[in-house]
Design an enzyme around this catalytic site. Sequence first.
Site: not given
Length: 287
Positions: A235, A269
Site C-alpha cells: 500500500k 491479506r
Amino acid sequence: MLSNSPTLQHSDRTYSINCNGRLVQLDTPKIMGILNLTPDSFSDGGKFNEEKSALEHAEKLLKDGAEILDIGPQSTRPNAEFLSASEEINRIGNIISLIKKEFPESLISLDTFYAATVKFGFSEGIDLINDISGGQYDAEMFDTAAQTKLPYILMHVNPSYETMHDKIKFEDITLEVNQYFAKKTKELLEKGVNDIILDPGFGFGKTVEDQMKMIHEVEYLGFGRFPLLIGISRKSFIYKPLGKSPLDINEETQKLHMKVLEQGAKILRVHEVAETKETLTHFLRKK
C-alpha cells in the site's frame, strides 16, 4: 464463537467462522494470499490472469503458508478499468472450480462488490465474500450475502465507486471507522449475516497520517466484537513516504504486520505470503 467478557482485547478473544459448513477457528491468525486475475492491478497486473498461471500461483501461495486465497477479478487501484459484473464473471471463468478441484482444502474468498458475481462464485464453491464497498456499490449485496450464509468481509470505504480513493482527513479516523462498522454490522446482522469480518480499509480514501493512526489503534477497531482483517500489503501509505516502490517495502510491511498481530488482527491479506508466514511464526513463538 466470541467471548462475552467486555475486558478482553482482540488478541485474547477467540473467533470462528462458518465457511460453507466448515468451521474455521481464528485462534491462530490466518494468512490470505492475493490472487489477482486482472491485467491492470498496480503491482502484479497481467501475471495471473490465465488459468495455468493462476493455478500455479494459487499452489505457490498455499505452499508458502496461505490458508485463504483471495481471488480478485477487478482492480480497485486508482484509475483502474471499471468492469461490470458480467465482465468479472467472464474473467473468473473456471478458476474457482479448478482451484477447488486441485486444492480442496483451500479456502477461497471472492473480492467483488457485485451481488451477481457473488452468486456466481457461490455456485463455483467460494467460502468467503470480500466486498470492498460495504454493500454501498450494489444494493443487493447484503441480501445476497445473507442468502449464501458465507462469512462477509466488511470494509470501510467512501460511499461511491467514483469517490473510493478521494482522500478525506477525518477528525478521528478510529471513531469514524467504528461508527461505520456499528451501522453496517447492525444491518448485516438484521439480514441474517452472522459471520462478519472487519477490514478498516487501508489504501482507500485515507491520508497517510490517518492510516498510521489506525495501525497504532487496531486494538480499538470494532470493539473486539468481530475478527479483524488487515490489508496493508504494497500500500502507498507505506512506500510513498519512503520514496520506495510497492515491491521494495517488505521489511517495513512485516514490522507493521507484527504490530497489528500484537493488537489482535486475525487475518493478514498479503502478496508476500512466505515472508508474512515468518512474521506470523515469530509472533506465535513470542506469545
